[in-house]
Write an enzyme that holds these catalytic residues in place. Structure first.
Site, PDB file in Angstrom:
ATOM      1  CG  ASP A 157      -2.283   0.557   0.973  1.00 32.23           C
ATOM      2  OD1 ASP A 157      -2.405   1.370   0.056  1.00 32.23           O
ATOM      3  OD2 ASP A 157      -3.227   0.210   1.716  1.00 32.23           O
ATOM      4  CG  ASP A 226      -9.476   2.232  -0.871  1.00 33.41           C
ATOM      5  OD1 ASP A 226      -8.451   2.226  -1.585  1.00 33.41           O
ATOM      6  OD2 ASP A 226      -9.453   2.061   0.356  1.00 33.41           O
TER       7      ASP A 226
HETATM    8  C1  GLA Z   1      -5.993   1.334   1.515  1.00 32.87           C
HETATM    9  C2  GLA Z   1      -6.118   0.341   0.373  1.00 32.87           C
HETATM   10  C3  GLA Z   1      -7.264  -0.625   0.673  1.00 32.87           C
HETATM   11  C4  GLA Z   1      -7.019  -1.337   1.987  1.00 32.87           C
HETATM   12  C5  GLA Z   1      -6.806  -0.328   3.110  1.00 32.87           C
HETATM   13  C6  GLA Z   1      -6.323  -0.972   4.380  1.00 32.87           C
HETATM   14  O1  GLA Z   1      -7.093   2.169   1.590  1.00 32.87           O
HETATM   15  O2  GLA Z   1      -6.333   0.995  -0.841  1.00 32.87           O
HETATM   16  O3  GLA Z   1      -7.389  -1.559  -0.366  1.00 32.87           O
HETATM   17  O4  GLA Z   1      -5.890  -2.168   1.856  1.00 32.87           O
HETATM   18  O5  GLA Z   1      -5.835   0.657   2.761  1.00 32.87           O
HETATM   19  O6  GLA Z   1      -6.073  -0.054   5.395  1.00 32.87           O
END
Ligand code: GLA
Length: 415
Positions: A157, A226
């Site tokens: 990430d 997301d």
């Molecule tokens: C980010 C990523 C998500 C998830 C969250 C976890 O937002 O894009 O897919 O992994 O972190 O905290």
């Protein structure tokens, strides 16, 4: 007329064409991700709640008992919140002992003994998005730890990376001059040296036009923020994916994010379109819902053999928009109804009622890779088959049909 049609098709592709083909040849060669990853990730099912050994093993059992493993879903991935709040005295990552009482490796071993693969999550910055230790400065050590634990897949990430000149390290950075790319390079190299093939899943939310370099760095790359549990989010991610289809290929794919089917925000028509669009865009298909509560309609969509075969086609080319004669042009940011892309043994044509109930038809003469004449087709969701010069469907709002049109079976041609 024929010339005009060709011109329209060329224009449609130019609309989505972003880079010179020569830039597309090099890819990360770790042998993994030759087709998009299929599996599970717990994040869309309650965030941090299920980052546990018990949940990973439950998921593994359910993938098998529901027939999802046989359908191809093999990765059991645990997302953020699996680790302890801090590293140990030697700087190693430590699984939270209440969530992973035996540690990670015995769980990975058990999942392997079931014929499945095990994935974990980390971060390129100093902390994960939920505030657990990130890998920055520990990349080599972490890659070796993952190899020791027999981890198969690592999602990296992009939270808490340095941002701008101020020295700030915020959770999310929106400074266009602060590149995430070098951090992914360090982790890629660390994984390559770790002694175990580990699928490298880049998650930088489409920053730095990741699709232009992701293929040299990872096996997949998130290309958007997301996904949310609603149709608007599904539609806008798919619309964005259409513009970067050309970057997908064996070894490296655009990752449209984890699936939201089963989570109650999409009706059955929208669930079909969600999985259908992700499948033809050659995205990883990572299920993100409580498998023990899956409706049959959702399960059937996920297990659709024809659709999975299209997603897993060895050619690895993603479908994108094409503009049929007489149809209005795609509008940036809006989901367009007409999609097509090459397969190793044919062409996939997708139609989606993006704006509302619609009778959509496609003449094969307008489809890149097909042409005038009669072709054989089969439709993934209804199982319908036929032959002719085109297809049409009366679709309720946000529903989709995905046709495989077989090149080898051109019945006659007027060309
Ligand atoms: C980010 C990523 C998500 C998830 C969250 C976890 O937002 O894009 O897919 O992994 O972190 O905290």
């Amino acid at each position: 007329m024929k010339f005009a049609l060709s011109l329209l098709v060329i224009c449609a592709f130019q609309h989505t064409s972003l880079a010179a083909p020569s830039a597309l040849t090099k890819r990360l060669e770790n042998g993994l991700g030759r087709t998009p990853a299929l599996g599970y990730n717990n994040w869309n099912n309650g965030g941090c709640t299920h980052a546990t050994a018990e949940s990973a093993l439950n998921v593994a059992n359910l993938l098998i008992s529901l027939g999802l493993k046989d359908a191809g879903y093999t990765y059991v991935n645990t997302d953020d919140c699996w680790s302890s709040n801090s590293r140990n005295s030697t700087g190693h990552l430590v699984p939270d002992p209440t969530k992973w009482p035996q540690g990670i490796k015995p769980v990975a071993d058990e999942i392997h003994s079931m014929g499945l693969k095990f994935g974990l999550y980390g971060d390129a910055g100093i902390m994960t998005c939920a505030g657990y230790p990130g890998s920055q400065g520990h990349e080599v050590q972490d890659a070796l730890t993952l190899a020791e634990w027999d981890v198969d897949y690592w999602k990296h990430d992009a939270c808490y990376l340095p941002c701008g000149d101020s020295g700030d390290v915020p959770q999310g950075c929106y400074d266009p001059n602060s590149s995430t790319k070098p951090y992914y390079g360090i982790m890629r190299d660390a994984l390559a040296e770790a002694g175990r093939p580990i699928f490298f899943s880049i998650c930088n939310w489409g920053r730095d036009s990741v699709w232009t370099w992701g293929k040299d760095y990872g096996n997949s790359w998130r290309m958007s923020n997301d996904i949310a549990n609603n149709w608007g989010s599904v539609a806008s991610i798919a619309a964005r994916a259409a513009g970067i289809a050309e970057y997908a290929g064996p070894g490296g794919f655009n990752d449209l994010d984890m699936l939201q089917v089963g989570n109650g925000g999409l009706n059955e028509n929208e669930e079909r379109a969600h999985v259908g669009l992700w499948a033809i865009a050659k995205s990883p298909l990572l299920i993100g819902t409580d498998l023990s509560k899956l409706q049959n309609s959702t399960l059937n969509i996920l297990k659709n053999k024809a659709l999975i075969a299209i997603n897993q086609d060895t050619l690895g080319k993603a479908a994108t928009y094409f503009q049929p004669a007489g149809a209005s042009a795609p509008v940036d940011g809006s989901l367009y109804p007409y999609w097509a892309g090459p397969l190793s043994d044919g062409v996939v044509v997708g139609i989606v009622a993006s704006e509302g109930a619609a009778n959509l038809s496609v003449s094969f003469a307008d489809v890149p890779g097909l042409g005038s004449g009669s072709w054989e087709w089969s439709e993934a969701f209804t199982g319908a088959t036929g032959e002719g010069t085109g297809v049409s469907a009366d679709l309720p709002a946000h529903d989709m049909r995905v046709y495989k049109v077989s090149k080898g079976t051109l019945m006659y041609s007027v060309r």
